[in-house]
Write a protein that holds these residues in place. Structure first.
Motif, PDB file in Angstrom:
ATOM      1  N   SER A  10     -15.192  -2.251   3.582  1.00  0.00           N
ATOM      2  CA  SER A  10     -15.655  -1.170   2.706  1.00  0.00           C
ATOM      3  C   SER A  10     -17.054  -0.769   3.134  1.00  0.00           C
TER       4      SER A  10
ATOM      5  N   MET B   9     -21.173   2.849 -13.028  1.00  0.00           N
ATOM      6  CA  MET B   9     -20.264   3.715 -13.766  1.00  0.00           C
ATOM      7  C   MET B   9     -18.976   3.008 -14.126  1.00  0.00           C
ATOM      8  N   GLY B  10     -18.697   1.931 -13.425  1.00  0.00           N
ATOM      9  CA  GLY B  10     -17.466   1.220 -13.699  1.00  0.00           C
ATOM     10  C   GLY B  10     -17.609   0.154 -14.764  1.00  0.00           C
TER      11      GLY B  10
ATOM     12  N   MET C 119      -7.040   4.927 -14.176  1.00  0.00           N
ATOM     13  CA  MET C 119      -7.020   3.581 -14.731  1.00  0.00           C
ATOM     14  C   MET C 119      -7.240   3.752 -16.219  1.00  0.00           C
TER      15      MET C 119
ATOM     16  N   TRP D 144       0.817  -1.209   0.000  1.00  0.00           N
ATOM     17  CA  TRP D 144       0.000   0.000   0.000  1.00  0.00           C
ATOM     18  C   TRP D 144       0.850   1.259   0.000  1.00  0.00           C
TER      19      TRP D 144
ATOM     20  N   ILE E 204     -10.172  -5.857   5.069  1.00  0.00           N
ATOM     21  CA  ILE E 204     -10.639  -4.605   4.457  1.00  0.00           C
ATOM     22  C   ILE E 204     -12.139  -4.508   4.704  1.00  0.00           C
TER      23      ILE E 204
ATOM     24  N   GLN F 175     -24.647   3.495  -8.399  1.00  0.00           N
ATOM     25  CA  GLN F 175     -24.130   4.440  -9.385  1.00  0.00           C
ATOM     26  C   GLN F 175     -22.635   4.216  -9.566  1.00  0.00           C
ATOM     27  N   LEU F 176     -21.950   4.037  -8.437  1.00  0.00           N
ATOM     28  CA  LEU F 176     -20.507   3.819  -8.441  1.00  0.00           C
ATOM     29  C   LEU F 176     -20.153   2.617  -9.290  1.00  0.00           C
ATOM     30  N   LEU F 177     -20.881   1.530  -9.088  1.00  0.00           N
ATOM     31  CA  LEU F 177     -20.553   0.319  -9.807  1.00  0.00           C
ATOM     32  C   LEU F 177     -21.040   0.357 -11.244  1.00  0.00           C
TER      33      LEU F 177
ATOM     34  N   PHE G  17     -20.314   1.623   2.091  1.00  0.00           N
ATOM     35  CA  PHE G  17     -20.938   2.465   1.080  1.00  0.00           C
ATOM     36  C   PHE G  17     -22.009   3.307   1.745  1.00  0.00           C
TER      37      PHE G  17
ATOM     38  N   ASP H 297     -12.235   7.150  -0.720  1.00  0.00           N
ATOM     39  CA  ASP H 297     -11.887   7.156  -2.143  1.00  0.00           C
ATOM     40  C   ASP H 297     -13.069   7.579  -2.993  1.00  0.00           C
TER      41      ASP H 297
ATOM     42  N   PHE I  84     -12.923   2.973   3.065  1.00  0.00           N
ATOM     43  CA  PHE I  84     -12.573   1.630   3.504  1.00  0.00           C
ATOM     44  C   PHE I  84     -11.445   1.661   4.535  1.00  0.00           C
TER      45      PHE I  84
ATOM     46  N   TRP J 273      -3.851  -2.456  -7.965  1.00  0.00           N
ATOM     47  CA  TRP J 273      -5.122  -1.744  -7.755  1.00  0.00           C
ATOM     48  C   TRP J 273      -6.088  -1.891  -8.936  1.00  0.00           C
ATOM     49  N   GLY J 274      -5.614  -1.661 -10.124  1.00  0.00           N
ATOM     50  CA  GLY J 274      -6.500  -1.693 -11.297  1.00  0.00           C
ATOM     51  C   GLY J 274      -6.825  -3.120 -11.715  1.00  0.00           C
TER      52      GLY J 274
ATOM     53  N   PHE K 119     -23.843   3.501  -4.210  1.00  0.00           N
ATOM     54  CA  PHE K 119     -23.118   2.276  -4.488  1.00  0.00           C
ATOM     55  C   PHE K 119     -23.430   1.785  -5.904  1.00  0.00           C
TER      56      PHE K 119
END
Lengths: 168, 113
Positions: A130, A144-145, A67, A33, A128, A140-142, A132, A94, A113, A43-44, A138
């Motif tokens: 995380s 968008m990915g 990314m 990290w 970890i 929208q975040l996903l 949301f 993040d 997180f 990470w990506g 959440f």
């Protein structure tokens, strides 16, 4: 190989991932990290390698990364370090943003997180958690990915803000 | 953060349209915490009851909330399907971390080689 276990709490919108690494030390895991070169190698996701253009590993501190997708499309994100307690805990906010790390108000709200590091009898592990803020953030975040989703989503948000049928 | 989801484009369209407004995002957050009547929801906003009803209708069309008549009141609740979606989304996010941890292991292995 690392032994991974995870639990999900759909109501609380949390994901907890526990990873145990045999023969690793807590200090070694911490470097994954803390060290920019190592961080950008994991990470990506596949096809979307991450480049950290900034990695100020301290509190307050900011990391900025992008990314790069298969078509050269760049998706910028940022981290704000909320807590760095070497070598036991990291707390990171993040979110999405621009190349300068400015949060983008049209993008989903940031998530958070926490990573807790611990030595084990045979190696080391981290957990970890995380969190949301809400399902819609959440989702929208996903959404968008999605491989194509990010570009589409940005276009749609712009159009929708200009033409919103339910605005009183 | 790049994750595939099971949402098709029409669903994504409807959801984005519904969530492009701050008031509507706020309404969803409130009813996820607790189902409540349209009038209870409306108390939180400085706009007319009719305007809040319109917002709720948009969320309903996107299947993010559902209304249920209880006596003279209309109760707005988050749809169970939304919870199911949350579960799938958490699955996706879980897979993302699994991939990251596998890549971490590879970096660690190189160091030991």
């Amino acid at each position: 190989m690392a032994e991974i276990s995870s639990t999900k709490d759909v109501d609380a919108l949390t994901l907890t991932v526990n990873a145990e690494f045999p023969a690793a030390s807590v200090e070694r895991l911490w470097q994954l990290w803390a060290d920019r070169e190592q961080l950008q190698r994991w990470w990506g996701p596949p096809g979307y390698p991450a480049t950290f253009t900034r990695h100020d590993f301290g509190v307050p501190g900011t990391s900025i990364y992008f990314m790069e997708g298969p078509e050269g499309d760049r998706h910028y994100g940022w981290w704000h370090f909320l807590e760095i307690a070497e070598p036991v805990r990291l707390r990171i906010e993040d979110g999405f943003g621009d190349a300068e790390g400015n949060p983008d108000p049209e993008m989903p709200a940031p998530g958070e997180f926490i990573v807790d590091f611990e030595a084990t009898a045979t190696g080391a592990r981290f957990t970890i958690v995380s969190q949301f803020a809400s399902l819609e953030q959440f989702e929208q975040l996903l959404a968008m990915g999605q491989e194509e989703g990010m570009k589409q989503a940005i276009g749609q948000i712009d159009a929708l803000l200009a033409d919103d049928p339910a605005t009183p | 953060m790049v994750v595939r989801t099971e949402l098709d484009e029409a669903e994504v369209d409807a959801i984005f349209q519904a969530l492009s407004d701050a008031t509507r995002r706020d309404i969803v957050t409130r009813v996820i915490v607790r189902a409540q009547s349209v009038s209870e929801v409306a108390e939180h906003y400085e706009m007319s009851f009719a305007a809040v009803q319109k917002h709720v209708a948009v969320l309903e069309r996107a299947a993010l909330v559902a209304k249920e008549r209880r006596g003279r009141e209309q109760i707005v609740h988050a749809r169970p399907q939304a919870i199911a979606r949350a579960r799938r989304l958490l699955d996706d996010y879980e897979q993302l971390w699994h991939g990251r941890i596998d890549r971490m292991q590879r970096i660690l292995d190189e160091g030991n080689a």
